[in-house]
Motif scaffolding. Structure first.
Motif, PDB file in Angstrom:
ATOM      1  N   VAL A   1       0.838  -1.205   0.000  1.00  0.00           N
ATOM      2  CA  VAL A   1       0.000   0.000   0.000  1.00  0.00           C
ATOM      3  C   VAL A   1       0.868   1.250   0.000  1.00  0.00           C
ATOM      4  CG1 VAL A   1      -1.651   1.341   1.350  1.00  0.00           C
ATOM      5  CG2 VAL A   1      -1.988  -1.117   1.065  1.00  0.00           C
ATOM      6  N   GLY A   2       1.931   1.246   0.798  1.00  0.00           N
ATOM      7  CA  GLY A   2       2.833   2.397   0.827  1.00  0.00           C
ATOM      8  C   GLY A   2       3.472   2.671  -0.523  1.00  0.00           C
ATOM      9  N   ILE A   3       3.910   1.606  -1.190  1.00  0.00           N
ATOM     10  CA  ILE A   3       4.528   1.780  -2.516  1.00  0.00           C
ATOM     11  C   ILE A   3       3.514   2.318  -3.520  1.00  0.00           C
ATOM     12  CG2 ILE A   3       5.542   0.532  -4.458  1.00  0.00           C
ATOM     13  CD1 ILE A   3       6.864  -1.329  -2.427  1.00  0.00           C
ATOM     14  N   LEU A   4       2.300   1.779  -3.506  1.00  0.00           N
ATOM     15  CA  LEU A   4       1.267   2.246  -4.438  1.00  0.00           C
ATOM     16  C   LEU A   4       0.903   3.700  -4.178  1.00  0.00           C
ATOM     17  CD1 LEU A   4      -1.074  -0.898  -4.516  1.00  0.00           C
ATOM     18  CD2 LEU A   4       0.507  -0.127  -6.295  1.00  0.00           C
ATOM     19  N   LEU A   5       0.839   4.090  -2.899  1.00  0.00           N
ATOM     20  CA  LEU A   5       0.535   5.485  -2.571  1.00  0.00           C
ATOM     21  C   LEU A   5       1.657   6.411  -3.031  1.00  0.00           C
ATOM     22  CD1 LEU A   5      -1.001   5.080   1.005  1.00  0.00           C
ATOM     23  CD2 LEU A   5      -2.214   5.763  -1.073  1.00  0.00           C
ATOM     24  N   LEU A   6       2.897   5.973  -2.877  1.00  0.00           N
ATOM     25  CA  LEU A   6       4.014   6.786  -3.346  1.00  0.00           C
ATOM     26  C   LEU A   6       3.991   6.943  -4.865  1.00  0.00           C
ATOM     27  CD1 LEU A   6       6.997   5.564  -1.121  1.00  0.00           C
ATOM     28  CD2 LEU A   6       5.973   7.838  -1.150  1.00  0.00           C
TER      29      LEU A   6
ATOM     30  N   ASP B   1       2.501  10.634  -9.574  1.00  0.00           N
ATOM     31  CA  ASP B   1       1.739  10.564 -10.832  1.00  0.00           C
ATOM     32  C   ASP B   1       2.171   9.426 -11.750  1.00  0.00           C
ATOM     33  OD1 ASP B   1       0.201  12.817 -10.147  1.00  0.00           O
ATOM     34  OD2 ASP B   1       1.778  14.170 -10.856  1.00  0.00           O
ATOM     35  N   VAL B   2       2.677   8.331 -11.156  1.00  0.00           N
ATOM     36  CA  VAL B   2       3.011   7.154 -11.953  1.00  0.00           C
ATOM     37  C   VAL B   2       1.760   6.329 -12.201  1.00  0.00           C
ATOM     38  CG1 VAL B   2       4.405   5.050 -12.064  1.00  0.00           C
ATOM     39  CG2 VAL B   2       5.352   7.140 -11.044  1.00  0.00           C
ATOM     40  N   ILE B   3       0.955   6.146 -11.148  1.00  0.00           N
ATOM     41  CA  ILE B   3      -0.332   5.467 -11.248  1.00  0.00           C
ATOM     42  C   ILE B   3      -1.350   6.264 -10.441  1.00  0.00           C
ATOM     43  CG2 ILE B   3       0.716   3.172 -11.510  1.00  0.00           C
ATOM     44  CD1 ILE B   3      -0.025   2.648  -8.568  1.00  0.00           C
ATOM     45  N   ALA B   4      -2.613   5.870 -10.545  1.00  0.00           N
ATOM     46  CA  ALA B   4      -3.661   6.485  -9.729  1.00  0.00           C
ATOM     47  C   ALA B   4      -4.108   5.484  -8.673  1.00  0.00           C
ATOM     48  CB  ALA B   4      -4.844   6.902 -10.603  1.00  0.00           C
ATOM     49  N   PHE B   5      -3.839   5.794  -7.399  1.00  0.00           N
ATOM     50  CA  PHE B   5      -4.207   4.889  -6.317  1.00  0.00           C
ATOM     51  C   PHE B   5      -4.484   5.677  -5.048  1.00  0.00           C
ATOM     52  CE2 PHE B   5      -3.407   2.104  -2.693  1.00  0.00           C
ATOM     53  CZ  PHE B   5      -4.113   0.966  -3.045  1.00  0.00           C
ATOM     54  N   GLY B   6      -5.600   5.366  -4.390  1.00  0.00           N
ATOM     55  CA  GLY B   6      -5.965   5.983  -3.125  1.00  0.00           C
ATOM     56  C   GLY B   6      -6.572   4.952  -2.197  1.00  0.00           C
ATOM     57  N   PHE B   7      -6.907   5.384  -0.985  1.00  0.00           N
ATOM     58  CA  PHE B   7      -7.476   4.438  -0.024  1.00  0.00           C
ATOM     59  C   PHE B   7      -8.802   3.854  -0.513  1.00  0.00           C
ATOM     60  CE2 PHE B   7      -4.667   6.743   2.956  1.00  0.00           C
ATOM     61  CZ  PHE B   7      -4.006   5.657   3.498  1.00  0.00           C
TER      62      PHE B   7
END
Length: 255
Positions: free
Chosen positions: A73-78, A83-89
């Motif tokens: 989750v931390g990596i995806l949020l970073l 702006d590499v991918i779109a990811f939120g909680f």
């Protein structure tokens, strides 16, 4: 160890803060507290995830499941922050296939490790040495049976498990020491058979189900039984059992 971790966390915080300042100075991000926090808290997920993952793999009290989840989750949020991918909680539910992966790893027995130990005992007046392993697992699914002749009893530790346990200690070689047996089961059945001449302590409880310890039976919701042999405290060879069941049955008998 805990102090060292906090020191490293402070160091990582300073490094991250410095990196954000550099990015602000070169115009990559805007410098304000909201922006800093927006970019910084995913780093905390990564740091704590790594710590729990490593401790879990080393059997030092961490959880490799939650550690890997926090790390991912931390990596995806970073990646989202840059702006590499779109990811939120709100996208957390998209990670539900991880449950299938965790179950798969639990069925093949990785990454739980067995801790080895050298043990010395006497047989017919002769000292013998053998290397034994601790039976340990977390988040396991399936049945476990210990019923072969002359199997060696070692500490047993199963947590967050689903399945049936049949442990015939009456057939086992029991070392001259206290052997802990800990089973924390979500659902299933635990049946343990003990020899008559070995002192024991039984601390057993079920959230919903049946509980039988040496003929004393309880059933229903939130039931518990405790038994301790009169000579338990002074015995050198003894069994300490801590048994928990969410839904199912626990049975302990002597044969």
């Amino acid at each position: 160890m805990r102090g060292r971790f906090l020191t490293n966390l402070v160091a990582i915080t300073l490094i991250t803060f410095g990196v954000l300042l550099v990015l602000a100075n070169v115009g990559v991000i805007q410098f304000d507290f909201k922006t800093i926090w927006h970019h910084f808290y995913p780093v905390l997920f990564v740091v704590f995830g790594l710590k729990w993952l490593i401790n879990g793999l080393r059997n030092k009290g961490g959880s490799w499941i939650f550690g890997s989840l926090f790390l991912l989750v931390g990596i995806l949020l970073l990646l989202d922050r840059f702006d590499v991918i779109a990811f939120g909680f709100e996208d957390m539910l998209k990670l539900w296939p991880l449950l299938i992966i965790y179950i798969g790893f639990s069925m093949i027995g990785w990454p739980w490790k067995k801790k080895g130990r050298t043990f010395v005992y006497t047989e017919n007046g002769e000292k013998k040495v053998f290397h034994r392993h601790r039976k340990s697992s977390r988040f396991s699914i399936g049945d476990h049976s210990f019923n072969e002749e002359n199997w060696t009893l070692t500490p047993i530790d199963y947590r967050d498990a689903v399945g049936d346990y049949y442990i015939n200690i009456a057939k086992a070689f029991i070392p001259e020491e206290e052997i802990p047996i800990r089973i924390n089961n979500w659902a299933g059945e635990i049946q343990i058979l003990l020899p008559k001449d070995v002192p024991c302590r039984v601390d057993a409880s079920v959230k919903a189900g049946e509980l039988i310890v040496f003929g004393e039976a309880l059933d229903g919701i939130n039931r518990s039984l405790f038994f301790e042999s009169p000579d338990y405290a002074d015995a050198t060879r003894k069994l300490g059992m801590h048994l928990r069941m969410k839904a199912g049955s626990i049975r302990v008998d002597r044969v």
